[in-house]
Motif scaffolding. Structure first.
Motif, PDB file in Angstrom:
ATOM      1  N   VAL A 108      -8.659 -17.162 -14.266  1.00 46.34           N
ATOM      2  CA  VAL A 108      -8.915 -15.684 -13.561  1.00 46.34           C
ATOM      3  C   VAL A 108      -8.570 -15.568 -11.387  1.00 46.34           C
ATOM      4  CG1 VAL A 108      -9.564 -13.170 -13.726  1.00 46.34           C
ATOM      5  CG2 VAL A 108      -9.622 -15.057 -15.572  1.00 46.34           C
ATOM      6  N   GLU A 109      -8.415 -15.094 -11.395  1.00 45.98           N
ATOM      7  CA  GLU A 109      -8.363 -15.179  -9.986  1.00 45.98           C
ATOM      8  C   GLU A 109      -8.555 -13.023  -9.713  1.00 45.98           C
ATOM      9  OE1 GLU A 109      -6.096 -14.617  -5.377  1.00 45.98           O
ATOM     10  OE2 GLU A 109      -4.463 -14.539  -7.815  1.00 45.98           O
ATOM     11  N   LEU A 110      -9.502 -12.202  -9.535  1.00 53.30           N
ATOM     12  CA  LEU A 110     -10.301 -10.786  -9.597  1.00 53.30           C
ATOM     13  C   LEU A 110      -9.991 -10.947  -7.458  1.00 53.30           C
ATOM     14  CD1 LEU A 110     -12.843 -11.051 -11.629  1.00 53.30           C
ATOM     15  CD2 LEU A 110     -10.736 -10.502 -11.842  1.00 53.30           C
ATOM     16  N   TRP A 111      -9.294  -9.720  -7.244  1.00 49.88           N
ATOM     17  CA  TRP A 111      -9.446  -8.927  -5.997  1.00 49.88           C
ATOM     18  C   TRP A 111      -9.660  -7.414  -6.180  1.00 49.88           C
ATOM     19  CZ3 TRP A 111      -4.996 -10.846  -7.455  1.00 49.88           C
ATOM     20  CH2 TRP A 111      -3.900  -9.232  -6.845  1.00 49.88           C
ATOM     21  N   ALA A 112     -10.579  -7.277  -4.936  1.00 48.62           N
ATOM     22  CA  ALA A 112     -10.851  -5.651  -4.896  1.00 48.62           C
ATOM     23  C   ALA A 112     -10.520  -5.323  -4.465  1.00 48.62           C
ATOM     24  CB  ALA A 112     -11.909  -4.973  -5.607  1.00 48.62           C
ATOM     25  N   VAL A 113      -9.380  -3.585  -3.799  1.00 47.99           N
ATOM     26  CA  VAL A 113      -9.088  -3.626  -2.592  1.00 47.99           C
ATOM     27  C   VAL A 113      -9.509  -1.706  -2.725  1.00 47.99           C
ATOM     28  CG1 VAL A 113      -6.485  -4.331  -2.002  1.00 47.99           C
ATOM     29  CG2 VAL A 113      -7.054  -2.443  -3.511  1.00 47.99           C
ATOM     30  N   GLU A 114      -9.661  -1.310  -1.585  1.00 51.78           N
ATOM     31  CA  GLU A 114     -10.437   0.358  -1.220  1.00 51.78           C
ATOM     32  C   GLU A 114      -9.796   1.322  -2.084  1.00 51.78           C
ATOM     33  OE1 GLU A 114     -10.246   1.761   2.151  1.00 51.78           O
ATOM     34  OE2 GLU A 114     -11.619   0.135   3.241  1.00 51.78           O
ATOM     35  N   SER A 115      -8.900   1.822  -3.114  1.00 54.65           N
ATOM     36  CA  SER A 115      -8.152   2.827  -3.467  1.00 54.65           C
ATOM     37  C   SER A 115      -6.546   1.955  -3.902  1.00 54.65           C
ATOM     38  CB  SER A 115      -7.944   3.754  -2.539  1.00 54.65           C
ATOM     39  OG  SER A 115      -7.082   4.032  -0.987  1.00 54.65           O
ATOM     40  N   TRP A 116      -5.958   2.912  -4.789  1.00 54.22           N
ATOM     41  CA  TRP A 116      -4.734   2.829  -5.157  1.00 54.22           C
ATOM     42  C   TRP A 116      -3.401   2.965  -4.073  1.00 54.22           C
ATOM     43  CZ3 TRP A 116      -2.484   1.094  -9.558  1.00 54.22           C
ATOM     44  CH2 TRP A 116      -1.057   1.434  -9.960  1.00 54.22           C
ATOM     45  N   THR A 117      -4.090   3.899  -3.610  1.00 59.12           N
ATOM     46  CA  THR A 117      -3.078   3.659  -1.786  1.00 59.12           C
ATOM     47  C   THR A 117      -2.846   2.096  -0.718  1.00 59.12           C
ATOM     48  OG1 THR A 117      -3.051   6.196  -1.744  1.00 59.12           O
ATOM     49  CG2 THR A 117      -2.262   4.672   0.551  1.00 59.12           C
ATOM     50  N   GLU A 118      -4.171   1.240  -1.326  1.00 56.24           N
ATOM     51  CA  GLU A 118      -4.428   0.234  -0.022  1.00 56.24           C
ATOM     52  C   GLU A 118      -3.438  -0.651  -1.347  1.00 56.24           C
ATOM     53  OE1 GLU A 118      -5.611  -1.053   2.881  1.00 56.24           O
ATOM     54  OE2 GLU A 118      -5.529   0.778   2.779  1.00 56.24           O
ATOM     55  N   HIS A 119      -3.888   0.570  -2.640  1.00 58.10           N
ATOM     56  CA  HIS A 119      -2.922  -0.938  -3.506  1.00 58.10           C
ATOM     57  C   HIS A 119      -1.711  -1.371  -3.174  1.00 58.10           C
ATOM     58  CE1 HIS A 119      -1.381  -3.467  -6.914  1.00 58.10           C
ATOM     59  NE2 HIS A 119      -0.657  -2.369  -7.082  1.00 58.10           N
ATOM     60  N   LEU A 120      -1.059  -0.110  -3.436  1.00 59.67           N
ATOM     61  CA  LEU A 120       0.686   0.226  -3.025  1.00 59.67           C
ATOM     62  C   LEU A 120       1.175  -0.729  -1.414  1.00 59.67           C
ATOM     63  CD1 LEU A 120       1.082   3.704  -3.899  1.00 59.67           C
ATOM     64  CD2 LEU A 120       1.488   1.278  -5.591  1.00 59.67           C
ATOM     65  N   ARG A 121       0.148  -0.167  -0.152  1.00 60.20           N
ATOM     66  CA  ARG A 121       0.202  -1.409   1.043  1.00 60.20           C
ATOM     67  C   ARG A 121       0.392  -2.584   0.606  1.00 60.20           C
ATOM     68  NH1 ARG A 121      -3.544   3.278   3.198  1.00 60.20           N
ATOM     69  NH2 ARG A 121      -2.480   4.957   4.141  1.00 60.20           N
ATOM     70  N   GLU A 122      -0.098  -3.353   0.116  1.00 62.55           N
ATOM     71  CA  GLU A 122      -0.516  -4.755  -0.448  1.00 62.55           C
ATOM     72  C   GLU A 122       0.966  -5.210  -0.010  1.00 62.55           C
ATOM     73  OE1 GLU A 122      -3.282  -6.413  -2.487  1.00 62.55           O
ATOM     74  OE2 GLU A 122      -2.751  -4.818  -3.523  1.00 62.55           O
ATOM     75  N   ALA A 123       2.115  -4.725  -0.551  1.00 61.82           N
ATOM     76  CA  ALA A 123       3.197  -5.062  -0.801  1.00 61.82           C
ATOM     77  C   ALA A 123       3.967  -5.085  -0.015  1.00 61.82           C
ATOM     78  CB  ALA A 123       4.211  -4.650  -2.032  1.00 61.82           C
ATOM     79  N   ASP A 124       3.938  -3.550   1.196  1.00 61.59           N
ATOM     80  CA  ASP A 124       4.079  -3.425   2.710  1.00 61.59           C
ATOM     81  C   ASP A 124       4.069  -4.426   3.547  1.00 61.59           C
ATOM     82  OD1 ASP A 124       5.926  -1.346   1.255  1.00 61.59           O
ATOM     83  OD2 ASP A 124       4.292  -0.172   1.977  1.00 61.59           O
ATOM     84  N   ARG A 125       2.738  -5.158   3.205  1.00 63.52           N
ATOM     85  CA  ARG A 125       2.104  -5.903   4.065  1.00 63.52           C
ATOM     86  C   ARG A 125       2.306  -7.382   3.996  1.00 63.52           C
ATOM     87  NH1 ARG A 125      -4.401  -2.789   3.828  1.00 63.52           N
ATOM     88  NH2 ARG A 125      -3.648  -1.633   5.198  1.00 63.52           N
ATOM     89  N   MET A 126       3.334  -8.143   2.634  1.00 67.06           N
ATOM     90  CA  MET A 126       3.040  -9.054   2.652  1.00 67.06           C
ATOM     91  C   MET A 126       4.560  -9.395   3.153  1.00 67.06           C
ATOM     92  SD  MET A 126       2.991 -10.807  -1.113  1.00 67.06           S
ATOM     93  CE  MET A 126       1.659  -9.680  -1.088  1.00 67.06           C
ATOM     94  N   ALA A 170       8.101   6.215   6.314  1.00 68.23           N
ATOM     95  CA  ALA A 170       6.760   5.625   5.939  1.00 68.23           C
ATOM     96  C   ALA A 170       7.441   6.579   4.405  1.00 68.23           C
ATOM     97  CB  ALA A 170       5.210   6.290   6.890  1.00 68.23           C
ATOM     98  N   VAL A 171       6.917   6.131   3.185  1.00 68.57           N
ATOM     99  CA  VAL A 171       6.728   6.293   2.114  1.00 68.57           C
ATOM    100  C   VAL A 171       5.177   7.020   2.038  1.00 68.57           C
ATOM    101  CG1 VAL A 171       7.124   5.931  -0.328  1.00 68.57           C
ATOM    102  CG2 VAL A 171       8.713   5.210   1.614  1.00 68.57           C
ATOM    103  N   LEU A 172       3.979   5.456   2.604  1.00 70.94           N
ATOM    104  CA  LEU A 172       2.742   6.070   2.205  1.00 70.94           C
ATOM    105  C   LEU A 172       1.741   7.074   3.165  1.00 70.94           C
ATOM    106  CD1 LEU A 172       1.920   2.033   0.849  1.00 70.94           C
ATOM    107  CD2 LEU A 172       2.531   3.937  -0.847  1.00 70.94           C
ATOM    108  N   PRO A 173       1.044   7.467   2.697  1.00 71.21           N
ATOM    109  CA  PRO A 173       0.357   8.083   4.053  1.00 71.21           C
ATOM    110  C   PRO A 173      -0.439   7.103   5.020  1.00 71.21           C
ATOM    111  CG  PRO A 173      -1.035   8.024   1.426  1.00 71.21           C
ATOM    112  CD  PRO A 173       0.443   7.470   2.074  1.00 71.21           C
ATOM    113  N   LYS A 174      -0.711   7.832   6.053  1.00 72.96           N
ATOM    114  CA  LYS A 174      -1.184   6.757   7.366  1.00 72.96           C
ATOM    115  C   LYS A 174      -2.579   6.707   7.005  1.00 72.96           C
ATOM    116  CE  LYS A 174       2.051   8.921  11.038  1.00 72.96           C
ATOM    117  NZ  LYS A 174       2.585   7.757  11.624  1.00 72.96           N
ATOM    118  N   GLU A 175      -2.721   5.684   7.183  1.00 74.42           N
ATOM    119  CA  GLU A 175      -3.976   4.917   7.607  1.00 74.42           C
ATOM    120  C   GLU A 175      -5.359   6.011   8.611  1.00 74.42           C
ATOM    121  OE1 GLU A 175      -4.684   0.207   7.328  1.00 74.42           O
ATOM    122  OE2 GLU A 175      -2.884   1.028   8.153  1.00 74.42           O
TER     123      GLU A 175
END
Length: 521
Positions: free
Chosen positions: A469-487, A183-188
């Protein structure tokens, strides 16, 4: 090793369920009280499956499973001791049955999510079917064993045997050397993990179909679990050994069908058709059980019911497993199990009340007819995903890529101090492609939501209708980084199909913004 240990523990659970159902017919022999035993077994999964799935995804899954089995063992020993000393009343039986159900609720999503770790993906469907065969083999052996143990040694011995079988599973889990995932990112965090699981399921049409069709099947088949002890005692005039053999007949039908289920699924070609056929078959079996006054037609009904049960349950479980990527699998399976165990618990109470008010034949007959009608009503919900347009060709399209974070902000983000992150992608779309773009973006919205988006919006420029324009928001920068892992690959193909409609010198422009609260004054 784990499969055999799980088989032993499942045998113990069926011995336990047989003992609890039969003991209640002596402590409080009303249809409602007997049905409450089944409801107490199933209700904990409805209440705790989602938090259990979140814990199974963020904790060490092996240690988590060991703790769940330990809890079940301790409660089973307490139940055996109170029964042996005569200190157990009907509500105490329901309470301790509920406590064992809490352990099962913790165990189910973690165990289901473990299967893909033990076999390669191409063997996953076969492994799920093998788990189903093991479960139903236990259903064939456990109730019969439970009936004979109760007749020979008493109900307390049946409860003690359940505790012993879980010790075998604990030993197998202690011997399992599970590789630690890197795991590179911290645990949820726990609450964030639950929210992410709910968002994923809410944006996943295949999960919607699996959950709806499971509820339609299990709500009506719950009548068998709620009323079978009274059918055996009152309608057939038989004892606990016959009750165990009736459940064993169901298990026999399940095991026999489990071995040929892959061949049946290949012939029907779609999972939805398999579930539909199983639903109609179970409706007929439930109605036949309601009409039976002799053990022969009752046993035949249970064999047919077991075949239908394994056909529907294994197929729906496979559909839910394949619809869930690894990062959210235990949570998604937990929500799926929450739904169908909730349907079982609610159905057990309802059909127990109907049996008390109107009699066993009418309750079982109504459950069979209405279950078949419900199967027809939900048939249009597809368990098999529709083939995506564009295929692998879309993956060659250049994808939007935002610029790297500024050095000063990067230090802030690395320290974990960020609020919500707004992500933006700007498209230029030929007005002639507007309808196709909107269809593509409907799928993109689901991809963003499954990845963790709290909100998603699509805007069209009033003065320049080619600009979007497409807009979306995530809870934090860590959640943004998790997006790539979840795809998943399917998700990337969906985004690529939308990007392919962009008309410009390069890919669509992407940017990221941090939520900043301005200082007052």
């Amino acid at each position: 090793m784990l499969w055999m240990a799980s088989l032993a523990s499942n045998v113990g659970l069926w011995v336990q369920n047989t003992g609890a159902g039969w003991l209640m017919t002596s402590l409080a022999p009303s249809p409602l009280m007997v049905s409450l035993v089944q409801a107490a077994t199933m209700l904990p999964v409805f209440l705790f499956a989602l938090p259990a799935g979140a814990l199974a995804d963020i904790l060490d899954r092996r240690l988590y499973l060991i703790a769940a089995q330990g809890w079940i063992t301790l409660v089973a020993l307490l139940l055996a001791a109170l029964t042996a000393t005569g200190g157990l009343g009907p509500w105490g039986l329901i309470a301790l049955t509920f406590a064992i159900g809490v352990g099962q609720a913790a165990n189910f999503p973690a165990w289901a999510a473990t299967t893909p770790e033990l076999v390669p993906r191409e063997d996953l469907v076969g492994a799920i079917a093998l788990n189903g065969i093991g479960f139903n083999l236990a259903r064939a052996v456990g109730p019969a064993l439970g009936g004979f143990v109760i007749a020979a040694l008493g109900v307390a011995a049946a409860f003690a045997l359940n505790a012993v079988t879980f010790l075998a599973l604990i030993a197998a889990l202690l011997a399992w050397r599970r590789p630690r995932p890197s795991a590179v990112l911290p645990k949820e965090h726990f609450l964030g993990a639950m929210r992410a699981g709910v968002r994923f399921v809410a944006a996943s049409p295949p999960m919607h179909a699996a959950i709806l069709r499971a509820c339609a099947f299990f709500f009506f088949t719950a009548a068998v679990w709620a009323l079978l002890p009274l059918v055996v005692r009152e309608r057939l005039g038989l004892g606990p050994d016959a009750f165990g053999l009736m459940l064993a007949a169901m298990g026999l039908g399940s095991v026999a069908t489990g071995f040929v289920l892959p061949r049946i699924g290949a012939r029907l070609r779609e999972r939805g058709r398999t579930v539909f056929a199983a639903s109609l078959l179970s409706g007929a079996a439930v109605a036949l059980l309601g009409l039976a006054t002799h053990w022969v037609p009752a046993a035949l009904a249970m064999v047919v019911f077991g075949a239908a049960w394994i056909g529907a349950a294994s197929t729906l479980q496979t559909a839910a497993q394949l619809a869930s990527p690894a990062w959210v699998r235990a949570r998604a399976i937990g929500i799926y199990q929450l739904s169908f165990f909730g349907a079982l618990a609610l159905g057990s109470v309802l059909w127990g009340w109907v049996g008390s008010a109107f009699g066993l034949p009418l309750a079982l007959g109504a459950a069979g007819v209405l279950g078949a009608a419900a199967a027809v009503a939900v048939r249009g919900w597809r368990l098999d995903p529709a083939p995506a347009a564009g295929g692998s060709d879309a993956l060659a399209v250049p994808m939007p890529r935002p610029e790297d974070a500024d050095a000063e902000l990067a230090r802030l983000l690395a320290a974990g101090r960020s609020g919500r992150v707004l992500e933006v992608v700007r498209y230029r779309i030929d007005p002639a492609d507007r309808a196709a773009f909107l269809r593509a973006m409907a799928e993109v919205r689901r991809v963003r939501q499954r990845g963790g988006a709290l909100l998603w919006r699509l805007y069209e420029d009033i003065a320049h209708p080619e600009r979007w324009v497409e807009l979306w928001a995530v809870e934090s920068w860590t959640e943004h980084l998790r997006e790539a892992d979840r795809m998943t690959e399917e998700d990337r193909a969906t985004l690529a199909r939308a990007a392919a409609l962009h008309r410009g010198d390069g890919p669509p422009e992407a940017a990221r913004y941090l939520n900043v609260v301005p200082e007052e004054g």
